[in-house]
Design a protein around this motif. Structure first.
Motif, PDB file in Angstrom:
ATOM      1  N   LEU A 289       1.002  -1.262   0.084  1.00 10.59           N
ATOM      2  CA  LEU A 289      -0.080   0.019   0.047  1.00 10.59           C
ATOM      3  C   LEU A 289       0.944   1.287  -0.066  1.00 10.59           C
ATOM      4  CD1 LEU A 289      -2.882   1.302   0.374  1.00 10.59           C
ATOM      5  CD2 LEU A 289      -2.541   1.439   2.751  1.00 10.59           C
ATOM      6  N   PHE A 290       0.743   2.160  -0.970  1.00 12.24           N
ATOM      7  CA  PHE A 290       1.122   3.428  -0.989  1.00 12.24           C
ATOM      8  C   PHE A 290       0.595   4.438  -0.449  1.00 12.24           C
ATOM      9  CE2 PHE A 290       3.761   1.050  -4.069  1.00 12.24           C
ATOM     10  CZ  PHE A 290       5.063   1.475  -4.121  1.00 12.24           C
TER      11      PHE A 290
ATOM     12  N   LEU B  66       4.711   7.229  -8.506  1.00 11.29           N
ATOM     13  CA  LEU B  66       4.629   6.201  -7.123  1.00 11.29           C
ATOM     14  C   LEU B  66       6.022   6.392  -6.503  1.00 11.29           C
ATOM     15  CD1 LEU B  66       2.389   3.213  -7.702  1.00 11.29           C
ATOM     16  CD2 LEU B  66       2.057   5.309  -5.949  1.00 11.29           C
ATOM     17  N   ARG B  67       7.077   6.478  -7.451  1.00  7.72           N
ATOM     18  CA  ARG B  67       8.644   6.690  -6.823  1.00  7.72           C
ATOM     19  C   ARG B  67       8.750   7.441  -5.805  1.00  7.72           C
ATOM     20  NH1 ARG B  67      12.325   3.647  -9.779  1.00  7.72           N
ATOM     21  NH2 ARG B  67      11.283   3.032 -11.975  1.00  7.72           N
ATOM     22  N   ASN B  68       7.996   8.532  -6.012  1.00  3.91           N
ATOM     23  CA  ASN B  68       7.992   9.669  -4.969  1.00  3.91           C
ATOM     24  C   ASN B  68       6.844   9.489  -3.829  1.00  3.91           C
ATOM     25  OD1 ASN B  68      10.095  10.903  -6.624  1.00  3.91           O
ATOM     26  ND2 ASN B  68       8.339  11.692  -8.118  1.00  3.91           N
ATOM     27  N   VAL B  69       6.273   8.407  -3.624  1.00  4.13           N
ATOM     28  CA  VAL B  69       4.981   8.259  -2.957  1.00  4.13           C
ATOM     29  C   VAL B  69       5.694   7.210  -1.899  1.00  4.13           C
ATOM     30  CG1 VAL B  69       2.917   7.466  -2.200  1.00  4.13           C
ATOM     31  CG2 VAL B  69       3.413   8.709  -4.335  1.00  4.13           C
ATOM     32  N   PRO B  70       5.617   7.513  -0.348  1.00  5.73           N
ATOM     33  CA  PRO B  70       5.899   6.470   0.603  1.00  5.73           C
ATOM     34  C   PRO B  70       5.107   5.112   0.569  1.00  5.73           C
ATOM     35  CG  PRO B  70       4.920   8.179   1.644  1.00  5.73           C
ATOM     36  CD  PRO B  70       4.968   8.458   0.319  1.00  5.73           C
ATOM     37  N   VAL B  71       5.770   4.125   0.705  1.00  2.00           N
ATOM     38  CA  VAL B  71       5.253   3.002   1.099  1.00  2.00           C
ATOM     39  C   VAL B  71       4.571   2.824   2.640  1.00  2.00           C
ATOM     40  CG1 VAL B  71       5.366   0.233   1.373  1.00  2.00           C
ATOM     41  CG2 VAL B  71       6.506   1.434  -0.513  1.00  2.00           C
ATOM     42  N   GLU B  72       3.410   2.829   2.776  1.00  2.00           N
ATOM     43  CA  GLU B  72       2.844   2.776   4.056  1.00  2.00           C
ATOM     44  C   GLU B  72       2.854   1.512   4.814  1.00  2.00           C
ATOM     45  OE1 GLU B  72      -1.593   3.458   5.926  1.00  2.00           O
ATOM     46  OE2 GLU B  72      -0.990   4.472   4.157  1.00  2.00           O
TER      47      GLU B  72
END
Length: 373
Positions: free
Chosen positions: A227-228, A288-294
């Motif tokens: 999940l991102f 998504l490369r700039n989005v943290p994995v939750e």
């Protein structure tokens, strides 16, 4: 009024309990762990099989019946419980489907009345501007999703309002029968007498029923997801590319799934799967490369040979029923699976022909193989 024990507190068990209690049965749900925390919680909530034309007709029949009704039940649950399952029609965008598959998909859609549109590169960009791959695609605009953890919470609350009892941390260890009829179940606390039981134990169903003489080919198949935690409107469509998919939630989170692993009942997450899913996600949606994995999680699907579930009465023990083996499509097939079993139990006219699903017959296991995704 009659008493029914539903063994299994996942989505299939809860939906079955709801159908039965609405017919004035007294229902108790028995769960080996915590209600709604196995594969029902772990899945993505897409209200369509992936590449749906690859599945046998009995899967399409169950899925189609439920697709027409999910919006209504989600609205009803939201109104009665205050918990919104977030039914959302995002559509399903499939990227770079081969020409033979496109022809097969078109024929399937025409046969069953689904809207399916071929897209070129410009069409892909118009449908989902942030895509990082694809020269062509297939678009099913009517496909929706639900947020399955919220659906499970709403169902639990709804069932409690209807008087359904829940017994958690209560593992069923076996069944008692006399003269070909169910008379009870075995638990750590002893034998519980009953004359009607529904086994909706997900991946554990086959193991549960071994002692009854029924060899049901339902086995655990591990799936891992990531999940991102993205901003709203990062992704608008459900996107399927090869064996991986992205699912946008209303709050901006994006689910990436999923692996298909046969590891028995071992439910673990791995770094290898995390990296594999991240790489696939970045290829589909580079932002998504700039989005943290939750977070990352795993669940055990109730695998069946062709994806066709087993729904019906035990062939040797009257009063013992099965609703299991929905594999990767438990959410979309859940409504119809629950309704069909309830029709059979209550001697009502069934919504569809039950023959392909009956356990222990040539039905559910007789369909040809399929390409699992």
């Amino acid at each position: 009024m009659f008493n029914i024990l539903v063994v299994g507190g996942g989505l299939i068990g809860l939906l079955t309990a709801r159908e039965l209690v609405r017919s004035e049965a007294k229902v108790t749900v028995m769960e080996r762990g915590t209600t709604g925390r196995e594969s029902s919680w772990a899945g993505g909530g897409i209200l369509s099989p992936l590449y749906p034309w690859r599945y046998p007709e009995p899967v399409t029949a169950l899925a189609h019946w439920g697709q027409l009704r999910y919006e209504g039940i989600c609205r009803e649950l939201s109104d009665t419980t205050g918990i919104d399952p977030q039914w959302t029609r995002n559509g399903l965008l499939m990227v770079d489907v081969t020409e033979p598959e496109c022809s097969r998909a078109s024929a399937w859609a025409s046969r069953y009345g689904y809207r399916l549109e071929p897209l070129d590169r410009a069409g892909l960009e118009n449908c989902e501007p942030e895509l990082g791959q694809g020269e062509s695609g297939l678009w099913m605009p009517d496909v929706a999703q639900v947020r399955n953890p919220r659906l499970l919470q709403a169902l639990r609350a709804d069932l409690e309002k209807r008087g359904v009892a829940f017994e958690e941390q209560c593992e069923v260890q076996g069944f008692v029968s006399e003269a070909g009829r169910i008379t009870g179940i075995r638990t750590a606390a002893g034998i519980r007498q009953t004359t009607r039981v529904v086994v909706a134990g997900g991946a554990w169903t086959g193991r549960l029923l071994e002692s009854t003489g029924l060899s049901l080919p339902v086995e655990p198949v591990l799936g891992q997801m990531v999940l991102f935690n993205g901003p709203p409107d990062l992704l608008h469509r459900i996107v399927l590319a090869g064996e991986r998919y992205l699912i946008p939630r209303r709050d901006g989170r994006v689910l990436v799934g999923s692996t298909l692993e046969r590891t028995g009942f071992e439910k673990v997450t791995t770094k290898a799967a995390l990296e594999e899913l991240k790489t696939a996600a970045f290829g589909i949606l580079p932002r998504l490369r700039n989005v943290p994995v939750e977070t990352q999680w795993a669940g055990l699907r109730p695998g069946s040979p062709t994806g066709v579930p087993f729904i019906g009465e035990h062939p040797q023990i009257r009063g013992l029923y099965v609703n299991a083996g929905q594999f990767r499509n438990g959410v979309v097939m859940g409504l119809a699976s629950a309704r069909l079993l309830s029709d059979l139990m209550l001697r009502r006219e069934p919504i569809i022909d039950p023959a392909p699903y009956l356990p222990g017959t040539t039905g559910a296991s007789a369909h040809g193989g399929m390409d699992f995704v």
